[in-house]
Design a protein around this motif. Structure first.
Motif, PDB file in Angstrom:
ATOM      1  N   PRO A 142     -15.050  -7.122   1.631  1.00 54.13           N
ATOM      2  CA  PRO A 142     -14.490  -7.477   0.322  1.00 54.13           C
ATOM      3  C   PRO A 142     -12.963  -7.436   0.344  1.00 54.13           C
ATOM      4  N   PRO A 143     -12.303  -8.080  -0.608  1.00 58.66           N
ATOM      5  CA  PRO A 143     -10.836  -8.030  -0.680  1.00 58.66           C
ATOM      6  C   PRO A 143     -10.361  -6.683  -1.219  1.00 58.66           C
ATOM      7  N   LEU A 144     -10.747  -5.627  -0.499  1.00 58.77           N
ATOM      8  CA  LEU A 144     -10.480  -4.263  -0.957  1.00 58.77           C
ATOM      9  C   LEU A 144      -8.997  -3.955  -1.107  1.00 58.77           C
ATOM     10  N   PRO A 145      -8.149  -4.312  -0.122  1.00 58.26           N
ATOM     11  CA  PRO A 145      -6.717  -4.014  -0.293  1.00 58.26           C
ATOM     12  C   PRO A 145      -6.140  -4.636  -1.562  1.00 58.26           C
ATOM     13  N   ALA A 146      -6.517  -5.861  -1.855  1.00 60.50           N
ATOM     14  CA  ALA A 146      -6.007  -6.527  -3.060  1.00 60.50           C
ATOM     15  C   ALA A 146      -6.486  -5.822  -4.318  1.00 60.50           C
ATOM     16  N   MET A 147      -7.745  -5.392  -4.326  1.00 62.41           N
ATOM     17  CA  MET A 147      -8.282  -4.697  -5.495  1.00 62.41           C
ATOM     18  C   MET A 147      -7.589  -3.358  -5.714  1.00 62.41           C
ATOM     19  N   LEU A 152     -13.053   0.460   8.811  1.00 61.95           N
ATOM     20  CA  LEU A 152     -13.347  -0.951   8.553  1.00 61.95           C
ATOM     21  C   LEU A 152     -12.142  -1.667   7.947  1.00 61.95           C
ATOM     22  N   MET A 153     -11.419  -0.981   7.060  1.00 59.57           N
ATOM     23  CA  MET A 153     -10.231  -1.594   6.468  1.00 59.57           C
ATOM     24  C   MET A 153      -9.182  -1.879   7.549  1.00 59.57           C
ATOM     25  N   ARG A 154      -8.994  -0.934   8.446  1.00 56.26           N
ATOM     26  CA  ARG A 154      -8.035  -1.142   9.535  1.00 56.26           C
ATOM     27  C   ARG A 154      -8.444  -2.323  10.407  1.00 56.26           C
ATOM     28  N   HIS A 155      -9.730  -2.405  10.698  1.00 54.43           N
ATOM     29  CA  HIS A 155     -10.226  -3.498  11.535  1.00 54.43           C
ATOM     30  C   HIS A 155     -10.074  -4.844  10.816  1.00 54.43           C
ATOM     31  N   ALA A 156     -10.459  -4.883   9.537  1.00 54.69           N
ATOM     32  CA  ALA A 156     -10.464  -6.145   8.795  1.00 54.69           C
ATOM     33  C   ALA A 156      -9.061  -6.669   8.520  1.00 54.69           C
ATOM     34  N   THR A 157      -8.120  -5.747   8.305  1.00 57.46           N
ATOM     35  CA  THR A 157      -6.754  -6.165   7.967  1.00 57.46           C
ATOM     36  C   THR A 157      -5.842  -6.252   9.177  1.00 57.46           C
ATOM     37  N   HIS A 172     -17.685  -0.137  -3.295  1.00 56.90           N
ATOM     38  CA  HIS A 172     -17.616  -0.573  -1.890  1.00 56.90           C
ATOM     39  C   HIS A 172     -18.686   0.155  -1.088  1.00 56.90           C
ATOM     40  N   ASN A 173     -19.433  -0.587  -0.256  1.00 57.76           N
ATOM     41  CA  ASN A 173     -20.511  -0.028   0.565  1.00 57.76           C
ATOM     42  C   ASN A 173     -20.288  -0.437   2.023  1.00 57.76           C
ATOM     43  N   PRO A 174     -19.355   0.183   2.718  1.00 59.33           N
ATOM     44  CA  PRO A 174     -18.922  -0.316   4.034  1.00 59.33           C
ATOM     45  C   PRO A 174     -20.009  -0.364   5.102  1.00 59.33           C
TER      46      PRO A 174
END
Length: 334
Positions: A292-297, A325-330, A279-281
């Motif tokens: 990317p679908p990081l949480p699913a991975m 970024l994860m907080r924002h995206a999800t 992952h390269n945020p």
């Protein structure tokens, strides 16, 4: 090199957790003990004592994907305004890598590596491209790595964008360097590939055959921009990861970089093959390619590394960017 780093907070990343008011014993250049200062002093009388001043000591970071030559892009003017990821490649990176000469390769690597040390990085995985100076390019980066004293995995980017001759020379450089470095304990090789959309079936076949005797795995950008997915669907009637799997790229030692535009079926393939992703945020945000679908991975237990894509060497900053970024995206603040 023997010394004791006194009065630090040691973040061990082990079952010992965080050790406050601790010390670190370095013997023959290797961390041998972490604990009470007086006990460590007794283990190695006469060792130099360095006052840590209560600072935090962390294990060295690993930058799982970078481009050291991108050090040269800082402050570089852009002619035109890119409106897509492919235009970013065409206006910046593909212009830069085509003019790299030996001194540029060595000095850009040196600058990037020194920056990495300043950011606490002790190991990195580099993906290099210099179409007009291919053979011996990895030796120049190796030289810089040894001078700075880091550990590294190096690869040369094979692509068809510079014609068949360039693709064949890229394959030869990966093979040559991998054989040269096979018994080294600090520098290793991977087999660099650019991306599915710049690699023909014929070239991937040649790469697969060349790598088979080396067993070093592939280092490849995967579905970073939507262009990679669209190209695979149009030309081959399948998604990017599916195509790469068919071509034998997904090996247990391979690294799939970005994996932004992948779906659940592709995650299934990655999981089945036991391949690692990176992952390269900050780079993803800067290039506006997506998330990317990081949480699913992560929920599936996939191995996900953290890289900077040459955007920076600040891995700790990337950790923060990845969280925010994860907080924002999800839409989930926790």
């Amino acid at each position: 090199m023997n010394f004791i780093l006194k009065d630090i907070t040691a973040v061990t990343l082990s079952e010992r957790g965080i050790l406050e008011r601790s010390s670190i014993l370095v013997k023959d250049g290797i961390i041998s003990e972490v604990g009470d200062f007086e006990k460590l002093k007794a283990l190695l009388p006469g060792a130099e004592v360095i006052d840590g001043g209560g600072k935090i000591a962390l294990p060295g970071f690993i930058n799982a994907h970078t481009h050291l030559y991108s050090s040269l892009a800082r402050g570089m003017p852009i002619k035109g305004a890119p409106s897509s990821f492919r235009e970013i490649l065409e206006l910046i990176w593909w212009k830069l890598d085509r003019v790299l000469e030996p001194e540029d390769i060595y000095l850009s690597a040196l600058v990037g590596l020194i920056d990495a040390v300043r950011c606490g990085v002790t190991s990195l995985i580099d993906h290099h491209a210099s179409p007009n100076y291919i053979r011996g390019s990895l030796d120049l980066i190796e030289r810089a790595v040894r001078e700075v004293g880091l550990r590294a995995v190096l690869s040369y980017e094979v692509t068809d964008r510079n014609g068949k001759k360039g693709a064949l020379e890229g394959i030869e450089e990966n093979v040559r360097f991998a054989r040269k470095i096979k018994d080294d304990d600090k520098i290793r090789a991977s087999f660099g590939l650019h991306a599915s959309f710049t690699l023909s079936t014929e070239t991937l076949k040649l790469c697969r055959e060349a790598e088979s005797d080396l067993n070093i795995g592939f280092h490849i950008h995967v579905a970073e921009g939507i262009e990679d997915l669209e190209d695979s669907l149009k030309k081959y009637g399948m998604r990017t990861v599916e195509r790469l799997d068919r071509e034998g790229v997904l090996k247990d030692r391979s690294l799939l970089i970005h994996t932004v535009h992948i779906d659940e079926s592709e995650i299934d393939i990655i999981e089945k093959r036991g391949v690692s992703t990176v992952h390269n945020p900050s780079s993803n945000m800067n290039n506006a390619v997506g998330y990317p679908p990081l949480p699913a991975m992560l929920q599936r237990g996939l191995r996900v590394g953290l890289g900077t894509d040459g955007y920076t060497q600040h891995v700790l900053g990337e950790m923060r960017a990845a969280i925010v970024l994860m907080r924002h995206a999800t839409g989930n603040p926790s």
